[in-house]
Design a protein around this motif. Structure first.
Motif, PDB file in Angstrom:
ATOM      1  N   ALA A 190     -31.735 -15.614  41.423  1.00 55.25           N
ATOM      2  CA  ALA A 190     -30.544 -16.184  42.059  1.00 55.25           C
ATOM      3  C   ALA A 190     -29.640 -15.103  42.646  1.00 55.25           C
ATOM      4  O   ALA A 190     -29.072 -15.284  43.718  1.00 55.25           O
ATOM      5  N   ARG A 191     -29.502 -13.989  41.934  1.00 52.83           N
ATOM      6  CA  ARG A 191     -28.476 -13.006  42.325  1.00 52.83           C
ATOM      7  C   ARG A 191     -29.037 -11.792  43.059  1.00 52.83           C
ATOM      8  O   ARG A 191     -28.321 -11.186  43.855  1.00 52.83           O
ATOM      9  N   ALA A 192     -30.241 -11.408  42.753  1.00 49.66           N
ATOM     10  CA  ALA A 192     -30.821 -10.240  43.429  1.00 49.66           C
ATOM     11  C   ALA A 192     -32.293 -10.532  43.748  1.00 49.66           C
ATOM     12  O   ALA A 192     -33.198  -9.902  43.196  1.00 49.66           O
ATOM     13  N   PRO A 193     -32.521 -11.528  44.620  1.00 47.29           N
ATOM     14  CA  PRO A 193     -33.913 -11.914  44.896  1.00 47.29           C
ATOM     15  C   PRO A 193     -34.752 -10.772  45.476  1.00 47.29           C
ATOM     16  O   PRO A 193     -35.976 -10.795  45.366  1.00 47.29           O
ATOM     17  N   LEU A 194     -34.082  -9.764  46.043  1.00 48.85           N
ATOM     18  CA  LEU A 194     -34.825  -8.600  46.539  1.00 48.85           C
ATOM     19  C   LEU A 194     -35.606  -7.921  45.403  1.00 48.85           C
ATOM     20  O   LEU A 194     -36.718  -7.444  45.609  1.00 48.85           O
ATOM     21  N   ILE A 195     -35.008  -7.897  44.207  1.00 48.78           N
ATOM     22  CA  ILE A 195     -35.694  -7.262  43.065  1.00 48.78           C
ATOM     23  C   ILE A 195     -36.968  -8.026  42.745  1.00 48.78           C
ATOM     24  O   ILE A 195     -38.025  -7.449  42.523  1.00 48.78           O
ATOM     25  N   ARG A 196     -36.853  -9.359  42.763  1.00 45.98           N
ATOM     26  CA  ARG A 196     -38.039 -10.156  42.439  1.00 45.98           C
ATOM     27  C   ARG A 196     -39.132  -9.924  43.476  1.00 45.98           C
ATOM     28  O   ARG A 196     -40.309  -9.761  43.148  1.00 45.98           O
ATOM     29  N   GLU A 197     -38.730  -9.889  44.743  1.00 47.73           N
ATOM     30  CA  GLU A 197     -39.737  -9.692  45.785  1.00 47.73           C
ATOM     31  C   GLU A 197     -40.374  -8.303  45.673  1.00 47.73           C
ATOM     32  O   GLU A 197     -41.580  -8.141  45.864  1.00 47.73           O
ATOM     33  N   ALA A 198     -39.558  -7.299  45.330  1.00 50.99           N
ATOM     34  CA  ALA A 198     -40.099  -5.944  45.173  1.00 50.99           C
ATOM     35  C   ALA A 198     -41.052  -5.878  43.989  1.00 50.99           C
ATOM     36  O   ALA A 198     -42.127  -5.271  44.065  1.00 50.99           O
ATOM     37  N   VAL A 199     -40.687  -6.556  42.904  1.00 53.83           N
ATOM     38  CA  VAL A 199     -41.470  -6.433  41.670  1.00 53.83           C
ATOM     39  C   VAL A 199     -42.865  -7.069  41.827  1.00 53.83           C
ATOM     40  O   VAL A 199     -43.816  -6.649  41.171  1.00 53.83           O
ATOM     41  N   LEU A 200     -42.972  -8.028  42.724  1.00 50.63           N
ATOM     42  CA  LEU A 200     -44.285  -8.638  42.948  1.00 50.63           C
ATOM     43  C   LEU A 200     -45.270  -7.634  43.553  1.00 50.63           C
ATOM     44  O   LEU A 200     -46.484  -7.848  43.513  1.00 50.63           O
ATOM     45  N   HIS A 201     -44.748  -6.546  44.104  1.00 46.77           N
ATOM     46  CA  HIS A 201     -45.606  -5.490  44.653  1.00 46.77           C
ATOM     47  C   HIS A 201     -45.893  -4.388  43.637  1.00 46.77           C
ATOM     48  O   HIS A 201     -46.608  -3.443  43.946  1.00 46.77           O
ATOM     49  N   VAL A 202     -45.281  -4.485  42.453  1.00 48.71           N
ATOM     50  CA  VAL A 202     -45.412  -3.399  41.473  1.00 48.71           C
ATOM     51  C   VAL A 202     -46.662  -3.614  40.629  1.00 48.71           C
ATOM     52  O   VAL A 202     -46.708  -4.533  39.809  1.00 48.71           O
ATOM     53  N   GLY A 203     -47.671  -2.798  40.838  1.00 54.32           N
ATOM     54  CA  GLY A 203     -48.857  -2.844  39.988  1.00 54.32           C
ATOM     55  C   GLY A 203     -49.447  -4.234  39.901  1.00 54.32           C
ATOM     56  O   GLY A 203     -49.543  -4.963  40.894  1.00 54.32           O
ATOM     57  N   HIS A 204     -49.799  -4.628  38.679  1.00 52.45           N
ATOM     58  CA  HIS A 204     -50.475  -5.900  38.439  1.00 52.45           C
ATOM     59  C   HIS A 204     -49.855  -6.549  37.206  1.00 52.45           C
ATOM     60  O   HIS A 204     -49.086  -5.896  36.502  1.00 52.45           O
ATOM     61  N   ARG A 205     -50.222  -7.797  36.925  1.00 54.91           N
ATOM     62  CA  ARG A 205     -49.566  -8.473  35.798  1.00 54.91           C
ATOM     63  C   ARG A 205     -49.750  -7.694  34.493  1.00 54.91           C
ATOM     64  O   ARG A 205     -48.850  -7.647  33.666  1.00 54.91           O
ATOM     65  N   GLN A 206     -50.912  -7.035  34.342  1.00 58.05           N
ATOM     66  CA  GLN A 206     -51.160  -6.301  33.093  1.00 58.05           C
ATOM     67  C   GLN A 206     -50.247  -5.085  32.966  1.00 58.05           C
ATOM     68  O   GLN A 206     -49.931  -4.666  31.847  1.00 58.05           O
ATOM     69  N   THR A 207     -49.850  -4.489  34.098  1.00 58.70           N
ATOM     70  CA  THR A 207     -48.937  -3.337  34.002  1.00 58.70           C
ATOM     71  C   THR A 207     -47.482  -3.815  34.008  1.00 58.70           C
ATOM     72  O   THR A 207     -46.635  -3.186  33.379  1.00 58.70           O
ATOM     73  N   ARG A 208     -47.201  -4.938  34.689  1.00 56.25           N
ATOM     74  CA  ARG A 208     -45.819  -5.448  34.690  1.00 56.25           C
ATOM     75  C   ARG A 208     -45.425  -5.977  33.307  1.00 56.25           C
ATOM     76  O   ARG A 208     -44.251  -6.040  32.967  1.00 56.25           O
ATOM     77  N   ASN A 209     -46.424  -6.399  32.508  1.00 57.64           N
ATOM     78  CA  ASN A 209     -46.127  -6.855  31.149  1.00 57.64           C
ATOM     79  C   ASN A 209     -45.572  -5.728  30.286  1.00 57.64           C
ATOM     80  O   ASN A 209     -44.923  -5.976  29.268  1.00 57.64           O
TER      81      ASN A 209
END
Lengths: 295, 163
Positions: free
Chosen positions: A89-108
């Protein structure tokens, strides 16, 4: 492969961490470990002491403040950023950036504070933090101090954190609810570090005139770069793809990194394209219109 | 606080208690394989790129090569050995991999099965695109991935029909 020998500590309180930082030499803090463990496995780093932050209290939170901003704990997992309603809601740019960060196993495992402290210039979260004028809080023996990203980034993978300090939280100032945002990157494979990326936020008035804009380029310079002159040049103009294309040409002249795989010239060629696409994505989402969030 | 070079750890692996005294530098992957003799978790690149060592830590997929064994102290780990029934009968996902040529050499398979196990538990209404994004963290050099995607989609259909 296995990491070199070290002494391991897993404190539970922040003052214990600061105490260890103040008393030990050649120490590494272990956050999510998604960069430090590869570096240990490959013996790029040989610390005598590894202090694990995973059991330290008070570092894993997403807090929406009354002013519309966000404060996020350093040990907040990238997965939490991806799924947090407050972040969306407040910083959707962070969410969009994080989808490019590694993979679900590394984001965990990977964390916000770990990424900012590692300070890889191609890291998506660092680039987003630069675009969002984030402020980091560092805790040392004398207490807390706050640094803007521009002061925090001293150079290539070199944060301004003193040897006796730890990153504890990151504040993202409020943006108008109707701001648009865009994060785009060019990488050889999904999940890789960016060869070039751009993050933008944009606010336009009822006539489509730009009243606020931020643009950061990632993966190009030794730290993510803001483009202050370009931003100032856009203020007051009516946003359009032609306007962005024209102004973003300046991005081709930034000082770019040269490495074994990618030349500086190639990065300079990508920079204006990434910048224009990030601004266009931000324009399409500005004004509170229905946002599309590509996965 | 003093630092340790070795530590006694206790964790659950596939629902069963395991304990060992380990070097603090031992990775979780090496601990599973060498201390607990659970060699189903494979090690490919050992720096977090290939995904072969993916296991679940308290239900979340993680690279076992990018965690220290001491960090798993007191936690619950799930590995590929825990997927089949006690009688050795393959679970729905494993059977689908067999049916759809989801593996050839099998080296990457344990990591892929654990990644998909997490995905299916997280969100039962996955699309093929979701599966492909999830699999981007696992490298397979045999199948070309199509067999893996087919197996995942088939397993998903079969699991839904049981709900």
């Amino acid at each position: 492969m296995k990491p070199p020998p070290f002494k391991y500590y897993d404190p539970t309180a922040q003052n214990e961490v600061v105490g260890l930082l103040s008393s030990l030499e050649n120490l590494k803090l272990l956050a999510g470990g998604q960069s430090l463990l590869p570096m240990l496995n490959m013996r790029f780093v040989l610390p005598d002491h590894v202090v694990d932050l995973n059991r330290v209290a008070g570092l894993d939170f997403v807090e929406a403040d009354a002013g519309g901003g966000l404060r996020i704990g350093a040990m907040t997992r990238q997965r939490t950023l991806e799924f947090s309603a407050d972040v969306a809601a407040r910083a959707p740019l962070i969410r969009e950036a994080v989808l490019h960060v590694g993979h679900r196993q590394t984001r965990n495992r990977g964390t916000l504070g770990g990424s900012l402290s590692h300070l890889d210039p191609a890291a998506e979260l660092v680039t987003a933090a630069v675009a969002l004028d984030a402020v980091v809080a560092l805790r040392g023996p004398a207490g807390l101090r706050q640094l803007a990203m521009s002061e925090f980034m001293l150079g290539y993978m070199t944060p301004a954190t003193n040897p006796d300090e730890m990153l504890v939280s990151v504040t993202f100032p409020a943006l108008p609810a109707a701001h648009g945002w865009g994060f785009v990157e060019f990488a050889r494979r999904h999940g890789d570090f960016a060869i070039a990326s751009a993050a933008a936020t944009l606010v336009t008035d009822a006539q489509g005139r730009i009243s606020k804009v931020a643009l950061a380029l990632g993966g190009i310079g030794v730290v993510p770069l803001r483009m202050p002159e370009l931003e100032t040049g856009l203020l007051g103009a009516v946003a359009s793809e032609a306007l962005f294309a024209d102004h973003c040409r300046a991005c081709a002249t930034v000082e770019a990194m040269d490495d074994a795989l990618v030349t500086a010239g190639y990065r300079q060629q990508l920079a204006p394209v990434m910048a224009r696409r990030a601004l266009m994505a931000a324009l399409q989402r500005s004004g509170g219109g229905a946002a599309t969030q590509p996965h | 606080m003093t630092g340790a070079s070795r530590r006694a750890i206790k964790l659950q692996v596939n629902g069963k208690p395991h304990a060992a005294e380990v070097d603090v530098r031992l990775t979780l992957a090496d601990c599973l394989r060498q201390e607990f003799k659970l060699t189903g978790t494979h090690l490919g690149c050992e720096h977090g790129v290939c995904g072969a060592c993916t296991v679940l830590l308290d239900g979340q997929s993680v690279r076992a090569c990018l965690m220290l064994a001491v960090q798993a102290d007191g936690r619950a780990v799930a590995t590929v050995e825990g997927l089949a029934g006690a009688d050795g009968k393959l679970n729905i996902l494993q059977q689908a991999f067999k049916d759809h040529h989801g593996l050839q050499c099998g080296f990457c398979t344990p990591g892929i099965l654990m990644t998909l196990t997490e995905c299916f538990a997280d969100k039962p209404d996955l699309t093929e695109q979701d599966i492909r994004v999830a699999l981007s963290g696992n490298i397979c050099r045999c199948t070309g991935y199509q067999g893996i995607v087919d197996a995942a989609m088939d397993a998903l259909r079969k699991m839904r029909s049981l709900l």
